[in-house]
Design a protein around this motif. Structure first.
Motif, PDB file in Angstrom:
ATOM      1  N   GLU A   4       0.863  -1.185   0.000  1.00  0.00           N
ATOM      2  CA  GLU A   4       0.000   0.000   0.000  1.00  0.00           C
ATOM      3  C   GLU A   4       0.898   1.234   0.000  1.00  0.00           C
ATOM      4  O   GLU A   4       1.931   1.253   0.680  1.00  0.00           O
ATOM      5  N   VAL A   5       0.527   2.236  -0.766  1.00  0.00           N
ATOM      6  CA  VAL A   5       1.272   3.493  -0.779  1.00  0.00           C
ATOM      7  C   VAL A   5       0.342   4.636  -0.390  1.00  0.00           C
ATOM      8  O   VAL A   5      -0.863   4.569  -0.610  1.00  0.00           O
ATOM      9  N   ARG A   6       0.935   5.663   0.191  1.00  0.00           N
ATOM     10  CA  ARG A   6       0.204   6.869   0.559  1.00  0.00           C
ATOM     11  C   ARG A   6       0.861   8.053  -0.147  1.00  0.00           C
ATOM     12  O   ARG A   6       1.806   8.660   0.373  1.00  0.00           O
ATOM     13  N   PRO A   7       0.377   8.388  -1.346  1.00  0.00           N
ATOM     14  CA  PRO A   7       0.978   9.494  -2.101  1.00  0.00           C
ATOM     15  C   PRO A   7       0.973  10.808  -1.329  1.00  0.00           C
ATOM     16  O   PRO A   7       1.868  11.634  -1.512  1.00  0.00           O
ATOM     17  N   GLU A   8      -0.009  10.991  -0.455  1.00  0.00           N
ATOM     18  CA  GLU A   8      -0.073  12.238   0.318  1.00  0.00           C
ATOM     19  C   GLU A   8       1.068  12.364   1.323  1.00  0.00           C
ATOM     20  O   GLU A   8       1.388  13.460   1.781  1.00  0.00           O
ATOM     21  N   THR A   9       1.735  11.254   1.618  1.00  0.00           N
ATOM     22  CA  THR A   9       2.878  11.245   2.533  1.00  0.00           C
ATOM     23  C   THR A   9       4.205  11.303   1.779  1.00  0.00           C
ATOM     24  O   THR A   9       5.223  11.722   2.313  1.00  0.00           O
ATOM     25  N   CYS A  10       4.198  10.892   0.539  1.00  0.00           N
ATOM     26  CA  CYS A  10       5.392  10.794  -0.305  1.00  0.00           C
ATOM     27  C   CYS A  10       6.058  12.164  -0.491  1.00  0.00           C
ATOM     28  O   CYS A  10       5.380  13.179  -0.635  1.00  0.00           O
ATOM     29  N   ALA A  59       6.064   6.225   3.236  1.00  0.00           N
ATOM     30  CA  ALA A  59       4.836   6.229   2.447  1.00  0.00           C
ATOM     31  C   ALA A  59       4.436   4.852   1.924  1.00  0.00           C
ATOM     32  O   ALA A  59       3.404   4.725   1.279  1.00  0.00           O
ATOM     33  N   THR A  61       3.694   0.787   2.901  1.00  0.00           N
ATOM     34  CA  THR A  61       3.471  -0.187   3.958  1.00  0.00           C
ATOM     35  C   THR A  61       3.155  -1.541   3.342  1.00  0.00           C
ATOM     36  O   THR A  61       2.664  -1.638   2.216  1.00  0.00           O
TER      37      THR A  61
END
Length: 65
Positions: A4-10, A59, A61
């Protein structure tokens, strides 16, 4: 294993692409992480773990399904 990626954290460092280019890319406009495949093969486990460890923003997980 599911990624899973979180682009808003990248932060757009691109370490994930260097570690696992078959699984990650960066957006052309913003340079943020783009997940190409959420379920890597067993042969890609080392690359995925490296991408998770190398991500400076945390970013990426992994989830055991």
């Amino acid at each position: 294993m599911r990624v899973e990626v979180r682009p808003e954290t990248c932060v757009g460092a691109g370490q994930c692409v260097l570690a696992a280019p078959r699984l990650f890319d960066q957006g052309e406009d913003d340079g943020l992480v783009v997940l190409l495949r959420a379920r890597p093969g067993l042969e890609e486990t080392a690359e995925v773990l490296r991408a998770v460890d190398d991500c400076p923003a945390g970013a990426i997980t992994l989830h055991d399904d």
